[in-house]
Write a protein that holds these residues in place. Structure first.
Motif, PDB file in Angstrom:
ATOM      1  N   TRP A  54       0.826  -1.204   0.000  1.00 24.57           N
ATOM      2  CA  TRP A  54       0.000   0.000   0.000  1.00 24.57           C
ATOM      3  C   TRP A  54       0.864   1.259   0.000  1.00 24.57           C
ATOM      4  O   TRP A  54       0.531   2.254  -0.655  1.00 24.57           O
ATOM      5  N   ILE A  55       1.983   1.255   0.717  1.00 22.39           N
ATOM      6  CA  ILE A  55       2.877   2.418   0.730  1.00 22.39           C
ATOM      7  C   ILE A  55       3.420   2.694  -0.668  1.00 22.39           C
ATOM      8  O   ILE A  55       3.466   3.843  -1.115  1.00 22.39           O
ATOM      9  N   VAL A  56       3.839   1.640  -1.354  1.00 23.21           N
ATOM     10  CA  VAL A  56       4.390   1.808  -2.703  1.00 23.21           C
ATOM     11  C   VAL A  56       3.341   2.398  -3.638  1.00 23.21           C
ATOM     12  O   VAL A  56       3.607   3.355  -4.384  1.00 23.21           O
ATOM     13  N   PHE A  57       2.135   1.852  -3.608  1.00 25.54           N
ATOM     14  CA  PHE A  57       1.100   2.344  -4.511  1.00 25.54           C
ATOM     15  C   PHE A  57       0.658   3.767  -4.157  1.00 25.54           C
ATOM     16  O   PHE A  57       0.491   4.606  -5.046  1.00 25.54           O
ATOM     17  N   LEU A  58       0.459   4.050  -2.876  1.00 21.37           N
ATOM     18  CA  LEU A  58       0.072   5.413  -2.488  1.00 21.37           C
ATOM     19  C   LEU A  58       1.193   6.403  -2.789  1.00 21.37           C
ATOM     20  O   LEU A  58       0.938   7.530  -3.226  1.00 21.37           O
ATOM     21  N   GLY A  59       2.425   5.994  -2.554  1.00 20.72           N
ATOM     22  CA  GLY A  59       3.563   6.861  -2.861  1.00 20.72           C
ATOM     23  C   GLY A  59       3.675   7.163  -4.342  1.00 20.72           C
ATOM     24  O   GLY A  59       4.023   8.275  -4.743  1.00 20.72           O
ATOM     25  N   SER A  60       3.349   6.183  -5.183  1.00 26.18           N
ATOM     26  CA  SER A  60       3.406   6.431  -6.621  1.00 26.18           C
ATOM     27  C   SER A  60       2.308   7.392  -7.068  1.00 26.18           C
ATOM     28  O   SER A  60       2.509   8.192  -7.987  1.00 26.18           O
ATOM     29  N   ILE A  61       1.161   7.340  -6.396  1.00 25.85           N
ATOM     30  CA  ILE A  61       0.089   8.309  -6.700  1.00 25.85           C
ATOM     31  C   ILE A  61       0.566   9.721  -6.340  1.00 25.85           C
ATOM     32  O   ILE A  61       0.405  10.661  -7.126  1.00 25.85           O
ATOM     33  N   ILE A  62       1.150   9.855  -5.164  1.00 25.12           N
ATOM     34  CA  ILE A  62       1.643  11.164  -4.714  1.00 25.12           C
ATOM     35  C   ILE A  62       2.707  11.684  -5.666  1.00 25.12           C
ATOM     36  O   ILE A  62       2.699  12.861  -6.045  1.00 25.12           O
ATOM     37  N   ALA A  63       3.637  10.809  -6.056  1.00 26.48           N
ATOM     38  CA  ALA A  63       4.707  11.224  -6.961  1.00 26.48           C
ATOM     39  C   ALA A  63       4.152  11.688  -8.306  1.00 26.48           C
ATOM     40  O   ALA A  63       4.602  12.696  -8.856  1.00 26.48           O
ATOM     41  N   LEU A  64       3.170  10.972  -8.827  1.00 26.29           N
ATOM     42  CA  LEU A  64       2.572  11.374 -10.100  1.00 26.29           C
ATOM     43  C   LEU A  64       1.851  12.711  -9.964  1.00 26.29           C
ATOM     44  O   LEU A  64       1.976  13.587 -10.821  1.00 26.29           O
ATOM     45  N   ALA A  65       1.117  12.874  -8.881  1.00 20.04           N
ATOM     46  CA  ALA A  65       0.361  14.113  -8.679  1.00 20.04           C
ATOM     47  C   ALA A  65       1.286  15.318  -8.539  1.00 20.04           C
ATOM     48  O   ALA A  65       0.952  16.420  -8.970  1.00 20.04           O
ATOM     49  N   GLN A  66       2.470  15.118  -7.946  1.00 17.38           N
ATOM     50  CA  GLN A  66       3.413  16.220  -7.754  1.00 17.38           C
ATOM     51  C   GLN A  66       4.420  16.340  -8.884  1.00 17.38           C
ATOM     52  O   GLN A  66       5.285  17.201  -8.853  1.00 17.38           O
ATOM     53  N   GLY A  67       4.313  15.474  -9.888  1.00 16.58           N
ATOM     54  CA  GLY A  67       5.248  15.516 -11.008  1.00 16.58           C
ATOM     55  C   GLY A  67       6.657  15.117 -10.605  1.00 16.58           C
ATOM     56  O   GLY A  67       7.624  15.611 -11.172  1.00 16.58           O
ATOM     57  N   MET A  68       6.776  14.215  -9.624  1.00 18.79           N
ATOM     58  CA  MET A  68       8.081  13.859  -9.083  1.00 18.79           C
ATOM     59  C   MET A  68       8.644  12.556  -9.644  1.00 18.79           C
ATOM     60  O   MET A  68       9.706  12.124  -9.216  1.00 18.79           O
ATOM     61  N   SER A 136      -4.545   2.792  -9.575  1.00 19.20           N
ATOM     62  CA  SER A 136      -4.857   3.030 -10.987  1.00 19.20           C
ATOM     63  C   SER A 136      -5.984   4.048 -11.140  1.00 19.20           C
ATOM     64  O   SER A 136      -5.948   4.893 -12.035  1.00 19.20           O
ATOM     65  N   GLY A 137      -6.974   4.007 -10.256  1.00 22.78           N
ATOM     66  CA  GLY A 137      -8.055   4.991 -10.322  1.00 22.78           C
ATOM     67  C   GLY A 137      -7.573   6.402 -10.037  1.00 22.78           C
ATOM     68  O   GLY A 137      -7.904   7.342 -10.761  1.00 22.78           O
ATOM     69  N   CYS A 138      -6.780   6.550  -8.984  1.00 25.41           N
ATOM     70  CA  CYS A 138      -6.273   7.885  -8.632  1.00 25.41           C
ATOM     71  C   CYS A 138      -5.272   8.403  -9.664  1.00 25.41           C
ATOM     72  O   CYS A 138      -5.260   9.588  -9.986  1.00 25.41           O
ATOM     73  N   MET A 139      -4.424   7.509 -10.175  1.00 26.63           N
ATOM     74  CA  MET A 139      -3.476   7.935 -11.208  1.00 26.63           C
ATOM     75  C   MET A 139      -4.206   8.366 -12.476  1.00 26.63           C
ATOM     76  O   MET A 139      -3.834   9.353 -13.111  1.00 26.63           O
ATOM     77  N   ALA A 140      -5.242   7.626 -12.840  1.00 29.25           N
ATOM     78  CA  ALA A 140      -6.029   8.014 -14.016  1.00 29.25           C
ATOM     79  C   ALA A 140      -6.662   9.389 -13.795  1.00 29.25           C
ATOM     80  O   ALA A 140      -6.689  10.219 -14.707  1.00 29.25           O
ATOM     81  N   LEU A 141      -7.130   9.645 -12.593  1.00 32.27           N
ATOM     82  CA  LEU A 141      -7.709  10.953 -12.276  1.00 32.27           C
ATOM     83  C   LEU A 141      -6.662  12.056 -12.423  1.00 32.27           C
ATOM     84  O   LEU A 141      -6.930  13.109 -13.024  1.00 32.27           O
ATOM     85  N   VAL A 142      -5.457  11.815 -11.913  1.00 29.25           N
ATOM     86  CA  VAL A 142      -4.383  12.796 -12.041  1.00 29.25           C
ATOM     87  C   VAL A 142      -4.048  13.038 -13.507  1.00 29.25           C
ATOM     88  O   VAL A 142      -3.886  14.184 -13.945  1.00 29.25           O
ATOM     89  N   LEU A 143      -3.964  11.976 -14.283  1.00 27.63           N
ATOM     90  CA  LEU A 143      -3.644  12.111 -15.702  1.00 27.63           C
ATOM     91  C   LEU A 143      -4.741  12.860 -16.452  1.00 27.63           C
ATOM     92  O   LEU A 143      -4.449  13.692 -17.327  1.00 27.63           O
TER      93      LEU A 143
END
Length: 177
Positions: A54-68, A136-143
């Protein structure tokens, strides 16, 4: 990120920090108990693994949202603006497709494993795969938000041709002189 979604990503950041703390403490105490007292916390391996996923997946969402996320923009930076925009649209389309594939696979695995329980902790194995659904849902939303912003003319620095590090390189050059 838009204001209405900022609270969600703040929540994810808090969950990542809490997850790291709980996981770190559980693993630390398990090691101390195993080597110091020849015992241990039986469920710590299963729960730590679940928290780690869960940490890896949530962290990847945060990184995508912040452009990191790490990116190599040496080719894109040299392209003329219309081609940069085309690369932006193609890359976001491919990332959305990957989100769809992750969603499909996670959905199937979550359904297949929801009734299966981990042997020691008794936690549903499906919760591990549910992390892919959330990610995947949150990343799609960010994209989709990034695509919406790009259609309104607000491209991220890499794609717009603005140099994120221009101020830093100017400071470095001034210090060398």
């Amino acid at each position: 990120m838009p204001k209405p979604l900022e609270w969600l990503f703040k929540l994810f950041e808090v969950l990542v920090v809490l997850g790291m703390s709980v996981m770190g403490l559980m693993v630390f105490w398990n090691v101390v108990l195993r080597y110091g007292f020849n015992s241990g916390i039986p469920f710590s391996v299963e729960v730590s693994r679940l928290i780690f996923v869960w940490i890896v997946f949530l962290g990847s969402i945060i990184a995508l949202a912040q452009g990191m996320h790490m990116s190599v923009d040496s080719l894109v930076a040299r392209l003329p603006r219309p081609l940069r925009i085309l690369c932006f649209l193609v890359s976001h389309g491919l990332m959305l497709w990957c989100c769809w594939l992750i969603w499909q696979g996670s959905w199937v695995q979550t359904l297949l494993n929801w009734k299966n329980k981990a042997p020691i902790s008794g936690i549903s194995v499906g919760t591990m795969y549910a992390a892919g659904l959330v990610a995947s849902g949150c990343m799609a939303l960010v994209l989709l938000v990034n695509l919406w912003r790009s259609l309104r003319g607000d491209l991220p620095p890499t794609w717009s041709g603005k140099d994120r590090f221009a101020d830093e390189t100017t400071d470095i050059q001034e210090n060398r002189s």
